[in-house]
Design a protein around this motif. Structure first.
Motif, PDB file in Angstrom:
ATOM      1  N   LEU A   1       0.827  -1.202   0.000  1.00  0.00           N
ATOM      2  CA  LEU A   1       0.000   0.000   0.000  1.00  0.00           C
ATOM      3  C   LEU A   1       0.867   1.260   0.000  1.00  0.00           C
ATOM      4  O   LEU A   1       0.590   2.225  -0.724  1.00  0.00           O
ATOM      5  CB  LEU A   1      -0.939  -0.001   1.203  1.00  0.00           C
ATOM      6  N   GLN A   2       1.919   1.263   0.817  1.00  0.00           N
ATOM      7  CA  GLN A   2       2.804   2.417   0.879  1.00  0.00           C
ATOM      8  C   GLN A   2       3.587   2.577  -0.418  1.00  0.00           C
ATOM      9  O   GLN A   2       3.797   3.689  -0.908  1.00  0.00           O
ATOM     10  CB  GLN A   2       3.756   2.280   2.062  1.00  0.00           C
TER      11      GLN A   2
ATOM     12  N   GLU B   1      -2.093   8.941   3.557  1.00  0.00           N
ATOM     13  CA  GLU B   1      -1.589   8.529   4.861  1.00  0.00           C
ATOM     14  C   GLU B   1      -2.760   8.250   5.800  1.00  0.00           C
ATOM     15  O   GLU B   1      -3.737   8.982   5.826  1.00  0.00           O
ATOM     16  CB  GLU B   1      -0.691   9.618   5.452  1.00  0.00           C
ATOM     17  N   TYR B   2      -2.632   7.195   6.560  1.00  0.00           N
ATOM     18  CA  TYR B   2      -3.701   6.799   7.471  1.00  0.00           C
ATOM     19  C   TYR B   2      -3.084   6.221   8.736  1.00  0.00           C
ATOM     20  O   TYR B   2      -1.909   5.828   8.765  1.00  0.00           O
ATOM     21  CB  TYR B   2      -4.613   5.765   6.809  1.00  0.00           C
ATOM     22  N   ASP B   3      -3.880   6.160   9.792  1.00  0.00           N
ATOM     23  CA  ASP B   3      -3.440   5.559  11.052  1.00  0.00           C
ATOM     24  C   ASP B   3      -4.018   4.166  11.246  1.00  0.00           C
ATOM     25  O   ASP B   3      -3.484   3.361  11.987  1.00  0.00           O
ATOM     26  CB  ASP B   3      -3.837   6.459  12.232  1.00  0.00           C
ATOM     27  N   LYS B   4      -5.129   3.917  10.581  1.00  0.00           N
ATOM     28  CA  LYS B   4      -5.730   2.581  10.640  1.00  0.00           C
ATOM     29  C   LYS B   4      -6.462   2.322   9.346  1.00  0.00           C
ATOM     30  O   LYS B   4      -7.113   3.215   8.811  1.00  0.00           O
ATOM     31  CB  LYS B   4      -6.683   2.466  11.834  1.00  0.00           C
ATOM     32  N   LEU B   5      -6.332   1.108   8.833  1.00  0.00           N
ATOM     33  CA  LEU B   5      -7.036   0.723   7.609  1.00  0.00           C
ATOM     34  C   LEU B   5      -7.735  -0.604   7.851  1.00  0.00           C
ATOM     35  O   LEU B   5      -7.137  -1.557   8.355  1.00  0.00           O
ATOM     36  CB  LEU B   5      -6.065   0.610   6.432  1.00  0.00           C
ATOM     37  N   THR B   6      -9.012  -0.647   7.494  1.00  0.00           N
ATOM     38  CA  THR B   6      -9.771  -1.891   7.613  1.00  0.00           C
ATOM     39  C   THR B   6     -10.306  -2.290   6.243  1.00  0.00           C
ATOM     40  O   THR B   6     -10.561  -1.441   5.388  1.00  0.00           O
ATOM     41  CB  THR B   6     -10.959  -1.740   8.585  1.00  0.00           C
TER      42      THR B   6
ATOM     43  N   PHE C   1      -9.956  -1.111  -3.522  1.00  0.00           N
ATOM     44  CA  PHE C   1      -8.658  -1.350  -4.141  1.00  0.00           C
ATOM     45  C   PHE C   1      -8.839  -2.425  -5.205  1.00  0.00           C
ATOM     46  O   PHE C   1      -9.468  -3.456  -4.952  1.00  0.00           O
ATOM     47  CB  PHE C   1      -7.627  -1.839  -3.123  1.00  0.00           C
ATOM     48  N   PHE C   2      -8.287  -2.169  -6.369  1.00  0.00           N
ATOM     49  CA  PHE C   2      -8.294  -3.166  -7.456  1.00  0.00           C
ATOM     50  C   PHE C   2      -6.842  -3.522  -7.718  1.00  0.00           C
ATOM     51  O   PHE C   2      -6.033  -2.663  -8.086  1.00  0.00           O
ATOM     52  CB  PHE C   2      -8.945  -2.591  -8.712  1.00  0.00           C
TER      53      PHE C   2
ATOM     54  N   PHE D   1      -2.143  -1.440  -9.552  1.00  0.00           N
ATOM     55  CA  PHE D   1      -2.870  -1.116  -8.331  1.00  0.00           C
ATOM     56  C   PHE D   1      -3.744   0.097  -8.594  1.00  0.00           C
ATOM     57  O   PHE D   1      -3.267   1.130  -9.052  1.00  0.00           O
ATOM     58  CB  PHE D   1      -1.885  -0.826  -7.195  1.00  0.00           C
ATOM     59  N   MET D   2      -5.043  -0.036  -8.317  1.00  0.00           N
ATOM     60  CA  MET D   2      -5.972   1.065  -8.521  1.00  0.00           C
ATOM     61  C   MET D   2      -6.661   1.402  -7.204  1.00  0.00           C
ATOM     62  O   MET D   2      -7.119   0.499  -6.496  1.00  0.00           O
ATOM     63  CB  MET D   2      -7.020   0.699  -9.583  1.00  0.00           C
ATOM     64  N   ASN D   3      -6.709   2.683  -6.894  1.00  0.00           N
ATOM     65  CA  ASN D   3      -7.403   3.164  -5.709  1.00  0.00           C
ATOM     66  C   ASN D   3      -8.628   3.950  -6.179  1.00  0.00           C
ATOM     67  O   ASN D   3      -8.499   5.006  -6.794  1.00  0.00           O
ATOM     68  CB  ASN D   3      -6.484   4.050  -4.866  1.00  0.00           C
ATOM     69  N   ILE D   4      -9.807   3.409  -5.908  1.00  0.00           N
ATOM     70  CA  ILE D   4     -11.053   4.018  -6.365  1.00  0.00           C
ATOM     71  C   ILE D   4     -11.830   4.488  -5.141  1.00  0.00           C
ATOM     72  O   ILE D   4     -12.434   3.678  -4.428  1.00  0.00           O
ATOM     73  CB  ILE D   4     -11.898   3.017  -7.183  1.00  0.00           C
ATOM     74  N   GLU D   5     -11.791   5.778  -4.876  1.00  0.00           N
ATOM     75  CA  GLU D   5     -12.501   6.318  -3.724  1.00  0.00           C
ATOM     76  C   GLU D   5     -13.975   6.534  -4.070  1.00  0.00           C
ATOM     77  O   GLU D   5     -14.296   7.178  -5.066  1.00  0.00           O
ATOM     78  CB  GLU D   5     -11.881   7.642  -3.268  1.00  0.00           C
TER      79      GLU D   5
END
Length: 318
Positions: A124-125, A132-137, A181-182, A268-272
């Motif tokens: 992810l990084q 940036e995040y502190d927790k990811l679920t 995430f794809f 890697f795709m990030n789809i918000e």
């Protein structure tokens, strides 16, 4: 527009036949369950309205301290009925998301439903397109193969840590972003890293990606919506072919907040998105609604077309 794409039209026609032969028979039992739950939902709604009317009419009598506990219970029954009201919907949504999307995705390959998969923090990084995040679920996920390539589609939520304050003495986490995430694992590793991020207008000058330089493309339409950065300019142009740009722009029509990263052997795709993508069915609408299912098909078609186009580009580099 994707509607003018001949390959898309051909695949859509095949999907319509697939819908009739595979999706309708498989989802018919679930549609019967939906109708049954909907009847329960309506019955509970009627009961709630009756009880609420009764409570309003007898408000003083029911909540008089001198009344018996049975009268008090009568006044609290609507609350219990409201809790029961949620059960049919939640039960149906759980069943539908475990069945609908795997069936639609089954047109492209074999996919299985997985709940809360583990994701690599390092990956992810390294993608450089996850805030940036502190927790990811993670929540719902679908894993499978497309054209013999491993693919994962996972719902996620990122949180930021909130320091305790006088007003809020307990530490907490605030929701920062939500989406899917794809991830596709390609057969060939990339020589460098290329990322495609949304255009930030005048804030583009503040964007800085270490060791990555801006890539100029000939498509003015694409550059009006995205910025491209890479440490390998030649490879970036091999990746971002005119066909690839066409699919990316078409996907943006459905998912406006979509960013891409090509690194190692990953696409890697990030789809918000704000909604829960995996709850694609509506409790008050037939799960067999062809228009809704074709919309899911189009979105998946675009996602998998990006994978296929990338695979063809890599084969040309061999």
């Amino acid at each position: 527009m994707i509607e003018n794409n001949l390959n898309y039209q051909a695949q859509k026609n095949k999907f319509i036949a697939y819908y009739q032969q595979n999706i309708v028979p498989a989802l018919m039992p679930l549609e019967k369950i939906r109708k049954k739950y909907l009847q329960i939902f309506i019955a509970i709604c009627i009961c709630i309205m009756v009880w609420v009317s009764y409570v309003i009419i007898n408000l003083r009598t029911i909540f008089n301290p001198e009344n018996s506990s049975s009268d008090m219970l009568t006044g609290l029954l609507p609350c219990l009925l409201i809790l029961l009201l949620c059960f049919p919907m939640f039960s149906y949504y759980k069943r539908s998301k475990e069945n609908l999307l795997p069936l639609v995705a089954g047109f492209f390959g074999k996919f299985d439903y997985i709940y809360q998969p583990n994701l690599s923090e390092e990956m992810l990084q390294k993608s450089r397109i996850v805030k940036e995040y502190d927790k990811l679920t993670t929540d719902d996920s679908f894993n499978g193969l497309y054209d013999n390539l491993p693919v994962m589609i996972t719902e996620y939520t990122c949180y930021k840590y909130q320091q305790p304050t006088k007003e809020r003495p307990q530490a907490s986490y605030k929701k920062q972003s939500h989406g899917i995430f794809f991830l596709a694992k390609m057969n060939k590793k990339f020589d460098g890293q290329t990322i495609v991020v949304k255009d930030k207008g005048i804030l583009n000058k503040l964007a800085h990606y270490k060791n990555l330089a801006k890539v100029g493309l000939e498509s003015t339409e694409f550059e009006a919506k995205y910025e491209v950065y890479s440490d390998n300019q030649i490879e970036a142009r091999y990746i971002l072919t005119p066909v690839m740009l066409e699919y990316m722009l078409a996907l943006k029509a459905s998912f406006t907040q979509t960013e891409y990263s090509f690194f190692d052997n990953h696409l890697f795709m990030n789809i918000e998105i704000k909604k829960n993508y995996f709850e694609a069915s509506n409790f008050f609408q037939s799960i067999l609604n062809q228009k809704n299912i074709e919309k899911i098909f189009t979105e998946l078609y675009l996602l998998f077309s990006i994978v296929q186009t990338l695979q063809l580009s890599q084969q040309k580099l061999l």
